[in-house]
Design a protein around this motif. Structure first.
Motif, PDB file in Angstrom:
ATOM      1  N   LEU A   1       6.948   4.647   1.236  1.00  0.00           N
ATOM      2  CA  LEU A   1       6.063   4.445   0.085  1.00  0.00           C
ATOM      3  C   LEU A   1       4.885   3.558   0.447  1.00  0.00           C
ATOM      4  CD1 LEU A   1       8.632   3.974  -2.822  1.00  0.00           C
ATOM      5  CD2 LEU A   1       7.194   5.957  -2.356  1.00  0.00           C
ATOM      6  N   LEU A   2       5.154   2.543   1.282  1.00  0.00           N
ATOM      7  CA  LEU A   2       4.075   1.661   1.706  1.00  0.00           C
ATOM      8  C   LEU A   2       3.042   2.428   2.532  1.00  0.00           C
ATOM      9  CD1 LEU A   2       2.807  -1.141   1.871  1.00  0.00           C
ATOM     10  CD2 LEU A   2       4.219  -1.586   3.891  1.00  0.00           C
TER      11      LEU A   2
ATOM     12  N   MET B   1       9.672  -2.408  -1.441  1.00  0.00           N
ATOM     13  CA  MET B   1       9.050  -1.110  -1.219  1.00  0.00           C
ATOM     14  C   MET B   1       9.464  -0.556   0.143  1.00  0.00           C
ATOM     15  SD  MET B   1       4.975  -0.105  -1.178  1.00  0.00           S
ATOM     16  CE  MET B   1       4.752  -0.601  -2.875  1.00  0.00           C
TER      17      MET B   1
ATOM     18  N   LYS C   1      -3.473  -3.704   7.681  1.00  0.00           N
ATOM     19  CA  LYS C   1      -2.617  -2.628   7.193  1.00  0.00           C
ATOM     20  C   LYS C   1      -1.519  -2.296   8.197  1.00  0.00           C
ATOM     21  CE  LYS C   1      -5.807  -0.333   4.033  1.00  0.00           C
ATOM     22  NZ  LYS C   1      -6.386   0.954   3.590  1.00  0.00           N
TER      23      LYS C   1
ATOM     24  N   ILE D   1       2.209   5.559   2.269  1.00  0.00           N
ATOM     25  CA  ILE D   1       1.386   6.335   1.337  1.00  0.00           C
ATOM     26  C   ILE D   1       0.346   5.446   0.665  1.00  0.00           C
ATOM     27  CG2 ILE D   1       1.438   7.660  -0.813  1.00  0.00           C
ATOM     28  CD1 ILE D   1       4.254   8.629   0.042  1.00  0.00           C
ATOM     29  N   LYS D   2       0.783   4.245   0.258  1.00  0.00           N
ATOM     30  CA  LYS D   2      -0.131   3.314  -0.422  1.00  0.00           C
ATOM     31  C   LYS D   2      -1.229   2.827   0.520  1.00  0.00           C
ATOM     32  CE  LYS D   2      -0.083  -0.846  -3.283  1.00  0.00           C
ATOM     33  NZ  LYS D   2      -0.773  -0.173  -4.392  1.00  0.00           N
ATOM     34  N   LEU D   3      -0.858   2.516   1.758  1.00  0.00           N
ATOM     35  CA  LEU D   3      -1.832   2.006   2.727  1.00  0.00           C
ATOM     36  C   LEU D   3      -2.882   3.059   3.098  1.00  0.00           C
ATOM     37  CD1 LEU D   3       0.532   0.013   5.141  1.00  0.00           C
ATOM     38  CD2 LEU D   3      -1.100  -0.948   3.506  1.00  0.00           C
ATOM     39  N   LYS D   4      -2.484   4.333   3.028  1.00  0.00           N
ATOM     40  CA  LYS D   4      -3.407   5.403   3.406  1.00  0.00           C
ATOM     41  C   LYS D   4      -4.409   5.757   2.306  1.00  0.00           C
ATOM     42  CE  LYS D   4      -1.604   8.895   5.755  1.00  0.00           C
ATOM     43  NZ  LYS D   4      -0.651   9.944   6.179  1.00  0.00           N
ATOM     44  N   GLU D   5      -4.162   5.227   1.095  1.00  0.00           N
ATOM     45  CA  GLU D   5      -5.090   5.494   0.001  1.00  0.00           C
ATOM     46  C   GLU D   5      -6.459   4.881   0.299  1.00  0.00           C
ATOM     47  OE1 GLU D   5      -1.738   5.442  -3.590  1.00  0.00           O
ATOM     48  OE2 GLU D   5      -3.333   3.936  -3.553  1.00  0.00           O
ATOM     49  N   LYS D   6      -7.483   5.666   0.221  1.00  0.00           N
ATOM     50  CA  LYS D   6      -8.873   5.239   0.447  1.00  0.00           C
ATOM     51  C   LYS D   6      -9.122   4.734   1.870  1.00  0.00           C
ATOM     52  CE  LYS D   6      -9.588   3.964  -4.385  1.00  0.00           C
ATOM     53  NZ  LYS D   6      -9.980   2.901  -5.342  1.00  0.00           N
TER      54      LYS D   6
ATOM     55  N   CYS E   1       7.081  -4.371   7.112  1.00  0.00           N
ATOM     56  CA  CYS E   1       7.967  -3.692   6.166  1.00  0.00           C
ATOM     57  C   CYS E   1       9.195  -3.139   6.882  1.00  0.00           C
ATOM     58  CB  CYS E   1       7.202  -2.579   5.454  1.00  0.00           C
ATOM     59  SG  CYS E   1       8.157  -1.758   4.161  1.00  0.00           S
TER      60      CYS E   1
ATOM     61  N   CYS F   1      -5.713   6.280   8.920  1.00  0.00           N
ATOM     62  CA  CYS F   1      -4.551   7.064   8.488  1.00  0.00           C
ATOM     63  C   CYS F   1      -3.764   7.601   9.681  1.00  0.00           C
ATOM     64  CB  CYS F   1      -4.996   8.222   7.597  1.00  0.00           C
ATOM     65  SG  CYS F   1      -5.572   7.709   5.967  1.00  0.00           S
TER      66      CYS F   1
END
Length: 201
Positions: free
Chosen positions: A5-6, A1, A67, A8-13, A74, A19
């Motif tokens: 993209l990571l 990944m 996170k 974006i995924k980490l910022k979810e919720k 990454c 963020c």
């Protein structure tokens, strides 16, 4: 990944504060990548981004920094310069002298794992950090190397905005404090040294 993209995924919720911190870390890592510098240690990321909201290296190492660590890792793994599984030709020379193919493979795996472990240790412990091990007979002397509350407050004051505003000083990316004439009052890496003292003493 990919790091993007990571991110974006980490910022979810995640909370707004997390963020914003992830965005700051991402930006610092992107800049390192663009410079072609293979240094994504927590201490370096903190130093380059502390003005932009990047937390202290110790905070990144803590459980709450999971996170942040994932994002930095990454970038580190994406960097083509870094491949801890590969050993330099010079390091492999003695291994090539092993005649048994099975033993040779096992030694190569262990050498690669050792290099990876050393890399991880270098990220956990600052370079040139001296570690003294004391037995029970000398346990009382350990406190001599710890900062007292008063000493800690004094160092924290040097890092505070109130101290810098009072004397019209500004911190720069080199760990200096400069005056209104852009003349250094504290030498390069002074602020970094103070932060390390607060983290480890």
């Amino acid at each position: 990944m990919s790091p993007e993209l990571l991110l974006i995924k980490l910022k979810e919720k995640a909370s707004l504060k997390v963020c914003e911190t992830l965005d700051s870390i991402y930006q610092v890592c992107i800049e390192q990548q663009e410079r072609g510098i293979d240094d994504y240690s927590f201490a370096t990321i903190e130093r380059l981004g502390y003005k932009r909201g990047v937390p202290k290296a110790q905070s990144i190492r803590n459980k709450s920094g999971e996170k942040y660590r994932a994002l930095i890792k990454c970038f580190s793994e994406q960097n083509p310069v870094k491949d801890i599984a590969k050993l330099s030709r010079r390091e492999e020379d003695w291994i090539e002298e092993i005649s048994n193919p099975k033993h040779k493979l096992l030694v190569k795996i262990q050498a690669s794992e050792l290099r990876a472990a050393k890399k991880q240790i270098s990220e956990i412990l600052p370079p040139n950090l001296r570690i003294d091990v004391y037995d029970h007979k000398h346990a009382l002397t350990v406190t001599e190397y710890k900062l007292s509350d008063q000493e800690r407050r004094a160092l924290e004051y040097l890092l505070s905005s109130s101290f810098q505003q009072k004397w019209n000083l500004t911190a720069n990316e080199y760990g200096e404090l400069i005056d209104s004439n852009n003349s250094p009052v504290f030498k390069v890496a002074t602020l970094d040294a103070i932060k390390k003292a607060l983290d480890f003493l």
